[in-house]
Structures are given as C-alpha cells and as structure tokens.
Design an enzyme around this catalytic site. Structure first.
Site, mmCIF file in Angstrom:
data_model
loop_
_atom_site.group_PDB
_atom_site.id
_atom_site.type_symbol
_atom_site.label_atom_id
_atom_site.label_comp_id
_atom_site.label_asym_id
_atom_site.label_seq_id
_atom_site.Cartn_x
_atom_site.Cartn_y
_atom_site.Cartn_z
ATOM 1 C CG ASP A 13 45.744 34.870 35.763
ATOM 2 O OD1 ASP A 13 44.825 34.309 35.145
ATOM 3 O OD2 ASP A 13 46.224 35.973 35.446
ATOM 4 C CE LYS A 16 40.043 31.736 38.715
ATOM 5 N NZ LYS A 16 41.257 32.539 38.628
ATOM 6 N N GLY A 40 41.200 33.143 31.671
ATOM 7 C CA GLY A 40 42.126 32.249 30.958
ATOM 8 C C GLY A 40 42.472 31.130 31.906
ATOM 9 C CG HIS A 41 39.880 29.374 33.816
ATOM 10 N ND1 HIS A 41 38.546 29.259 34.112
ATOM 11 C CD2 HIS A 41 40.287 30.516 34.427
ATOM 12 C CE1 HIS A 41 38.171 30.291 34.850
ATOM 13 N NE2 HIS A 41 39.207 31.068 35.045
ATOM 14 C CD GLN A 227 37.022 37.105 35.663
ATOM 15 O OE1 GLN A 227 35.862 36.901 35.934
ATOM 16 N NE2 GLN A 227 37.550 36.714 34.532
#
Ligand code: GDP
Ligand code: IMO
Ligand code: MG
Length: 430
Positions: A13, A16, A40-41, A227
């Site tokens: 988080d 990225k 979760g991006h 990650q």
C-alpha cells in the site's frame, strides 16, 4: 525508458499503483509477476478513481499489452468481477480482449483455497496472520507442493480429470480432517473448473513463448509489483508475510524472463509507514500521531477495508528493503500527508529495551521485535500545503531537508516524489 520494475518497499500500500500508472505511459508491455487479488491498487486518472486487484493498471492506456505472469495466482470469478467493474468505469471490453493476457502457467485459486484461508484466519485467533482471506497462502502452498491447478490445465479436460484423481482425495482429507470443512465431489470441482475456463478463455496467451522474444527485443517492459519487500516470503517479517516474492528478483522469475530483462528497480516508499494485518511494526504509532496519519492519509485497505496501522518512517527496515529488494532508486509517496505535522520522525536505530543495546540493522526474527523500540531523529515539519508543487524547487526548505535526510540514510536517490493521489501531483527529479 529502461525496462523497469516497481517494487513496494514497505508493508504494501505504498502507492505503487500510482507510480506504475505514471511509468506505464512509457511502456509497451506491463506485467504483474506475483500475488493475486490480495493486492488493492488505486489509480486516480483525470479525477476518476480505479481500484485494481489483479489486472495491471496499464489497462487504462490504449494499446499496451497487460499480462498476468506465471508467478501470479488467479481466482477467475474475482477477476471477472474486476473486469466488469473496470468496464463499467469506461474501459472497453474490446481493450481487454485485445490487450489483456494471462500466462497459462499461472495457478488457479480454487474455492477450497479460500475456504482454508478463511478457516485458518478465523480459528488461529491470536496467532492469525491477518491475511486478506483471498486464498493466497493455500494456493501457493499447493503450487510448491506440486498439486496446484494451472490455467493451462483448465483447457485439457482429460489431463485435468486425471490430475483431480490424484489431488482431490488428498485435498478432501485435508479439508475434512485438518480443517473440519466440507469436502468437494469431483463433479463440483469439474463444474468450478469449467466456469473458470469460460471466464479465462478470451485472455489466455498460449503463444507467450513466441511473443516473448519480440517483447524482450523490441518493447519497453514495466513489471508491476504487488505487496512489498517487508511482506516477502523470505525477507519479510516471516510468518506475517504473503506467500510470494515481491522483490526485483521475484519479477524476473514471475514474468518468465531472465534477470537481464530488468534494468531499473524503483522502490516505492510512503513518507511514513503503514501495515494491515498482524505482525511486528517497530515504528507503529499507537498515539495521536498514528491516528492523525491514518485520518489524513485515508489509510483504510482497498481490498478489505481494514484500518491500516500507521507509524513513522523506519529507515532501518528501509535500508534492508533497498538491499534485499534490489532497488536502484526511490519513489517517495504521500509526502503531502505530512504537511500539517510540526515535527516528523525517522527511526535511525533500534534500542533493545532489555539490554539498552543500540542496533542499526534489521533483526530478521520477528519474534524478537517486541524487545526493540525505535530511536528517532526529528525533522522540522514544513507546515504548508505542498499538493500543488510540481518541481523540486517549489518544495519548502524543510521538505527538501527531510528528503535529503532519507537519501543520505538509504544511500539511494529519490527520483519521484508524490504529493497527492492524482497523476499530475508528481515531481520528477533527474
Ligand atoms: P498500492 O497498493 O501500493 O498501489 O497502494 P494503495 O492504492 O493500496 O494505497 C495508496 C493510497 O494512497 C491510494 O488511495 C492512493 O490513491 C493514495 N495515494 C497515492 N499517492 C499519494 C500521494 O502522494 N498523496 C496522497 N495523499 N495520496 C496518495
Ligand atoms: P498491495 O499490492 C498490504 C498482507 C495481509 C497480511 C499478509 C498476508 O495493495 O500493496 P495474504 O492475503 O497475502 O496471504 O496476506 O499480507 N497483504 C497486504 N498488505 N497491501 C497488500 O497488497 C497486501 N497483500 C497482502 O494484510 O498481513
Ligand atoms: Mg494496496
């Protein structure tokens, strides 16, 4: 642009996706190389917010090939939902059909994997990992135990059937006797696989070997990490980690390329630190500072909605990340979140609470972390709004001093600074 890997350098988080999205503009081929829908991006493009889990965020651009590499794990029904969500936000399904590819070597997350992940998390109580319950650990366990189902298996019914005759009796014993969960009939699993085959069929790239040499010779490649290094299966805070290798080293393997395909590794750090899930976090701030970082930074998980634990930048773990993550430069995100802090702390050492010993290396045994407290250096805050700064020169002096301090400690150049979620809110330093 050189072939570049974007690596999360803390506990995930870090922002990225924002950095990947910006770099994707210069790339032809964007590939995820590990992880699954645990990621979760968030990308904010032209004021619109997109949440990605598995799909490379490069899909927001036209005519870029976006691939899920061999190192990924895929839950096809989750993927289908994600495609539908992105399509409902205006990306055409034709773009997916033309540009989105899946390696036939990637592994499938089956329902029994999410059953096991959910069971473990609900029953391990204080020993739980705090996973996303997306079945990631159990899928990689089967991969390495050589009893996983790969994407390509879905397209060979006879091979799949024979494979299931070997896998399923073992899996059912595990489900029933280890986890007290419902077993599956072969018919159930064949039905599940048939559904997954239909979902994945338009995207599986059976010719990936043929295409790879052209990509390596003629295209600019962006490797999109999920990650972060501190969640790496080998180098993270084991066992409070994910089950893949999110480092630059992991990128080559997971994208079916040699290490020589990677020329640059951008490590993404937040200007402070967050973590979701369990496990040590030496600079976690349980006081007002942590709460303030969470509120201003909007620190709630994209995948699970969980509040993220917050704390100050840990330069000791960051140095370790640069080293084992193979990072060649740094993108520092969310610097604007610090705008209203009078003082900003950086952990420059750890103190052993029992012996008083000061150490400046990262202790890899997570169970010893409770013995350490951070030794902070304090920087003066800049107490002004930096979200409109677009050049390094426009940043306030104290922000520049904070950046200089981080560069000095990490021995690595900060080349990108993010001062807000939008694409535009980015400063590039040559
Ligand atoms: P990822 O998993 O590393 O891609 O990061 P996430 O998307 O899970 O979380 C990062 C969050 O911070 C997202 O909501 C982003 O929109 C947001 N974000 C990224 N960069 C910045 C920044 O520089 N400033 C602020 N305020 N938010 C940012
Ligand atoms: P992105 O790509 C933050 C964490 C989970 C848990 C541990 C293991 O958005 O940075 P898993 O479901 O992978 O078995 O969970 O890893 N975790 C993440 N934390 N960001 C992520 O992804 C994460 N993916 C997994 O919270 O602690
Ligand atoms: Mg995330």
């Amino acid at each position: 642009m050189k072939n570049t890997v974007v690596v999360g350098a803390q506990f995930g988080d870090e922002g990225k996706a924002k950095i990947t999205d910006i770099l994707a503009k210069e790339a032809d081929f964007i590939t995820r190389f590990q992880g699954g829908s645990n990621a979760g991006h968030t990308v904010v493009a032209d004021g619109k917010k997109y949440a990605f889990h598995l799909i490379p965020s490069g899909i927001l651009y036209e005519n870029k090939i976006c691939m899920l590499g061999a190192g990924c794990v895929i839950k096809p029904d989750d993927l289908e939902k994600e495609i539908n969500d992105i399509v409902s936000q205006g990306v055409s399904i034709e773009r997916f059909k033309n540009c989105f590819k899946i390696s036939p070597l990637a592994h499938i997350t089956m329902k029994y994997h999410t059953d096991i992940d959910g069971y473990s998390e609900n029953n391990l109580k204080e020993n739980k990992i705090g996973t996303t319950k997306k079945g990631i650990g159990p899928t990689y366990t089967d991969k390495y135990n050589r009893c996983g189902i790969r994407v390509e298996d879905l397209f060979h019914p006879e091979i799949l059937s024979k494979k299931l005759d070997i896998i399923l009796p073992k899996k059912n014993r595990e489900l029933e006797f280890v986890y007290n969960l419902k077993p599956y009939s072969k018919e159930d699993i064949l039905k599940e696989c048939e559904l997954y085959r239909k979902i994945l069929a338009p995207y599986v790239d059976f010719k990936w070997e043929d295409n790879l040499s052209d990509i390596l010779k003629n295209k600019t490649i962006l490797f999109e990490g999920a990650q972060g290094v501190m969640l790496d299966i080998d180098y993270g805070t084991y066992p409070y980690v994910t089950s893949s290798s999110p480092t630059a080293g992991g990128a080559a393997i997971g994208a079916s390329m040699g290490v020589s395909a990677i020329q640059r590794a951008v490590g993404v750090f937040k200007a402070y630190m967050t973590r979701v899930g369990e496990g040590a976090f030496i600079t976690e701030s349980l006081d007002d500072d942590g709460e303030k970082l969470r509120t201003i930074g909007g620190e709630f998980g994209v995948t699970t909605g969980r509040p993220r634990r917050c704390g100050w930048f840990d330069a000791i773990s960051a140095k370790y990340s640069v080293l084992v993550g193979g990072l060649t430069e740094i993108a520092l995100t969310k610097l604007d979140v610090l705008d209203s802090f009078k003082e900003i702390k950086i952990a420059v050492a750890y103190k052993n609470k029992k012996t008083g010993e000061i150490i400046k290396y990262y202790p890899t045994n997570v169970y010893t972390h409770k013995d350490f407290e951070p030794v902070y250096e304090t920087c003066q805050g800049w107490l002004s709004d930096i979200t409109k700064c677009r050049t390094y020169d426009e940043l306030p002096q104290n922000a520049k001093l904070y950046l200089k301090k981080l560069e000095e400690i990490l021995g690595t150049k900060i080349t990108i600074i993010s001062v807000g979620p939008d694409r535009e809110q980015t400063i590039f330093i040559q």
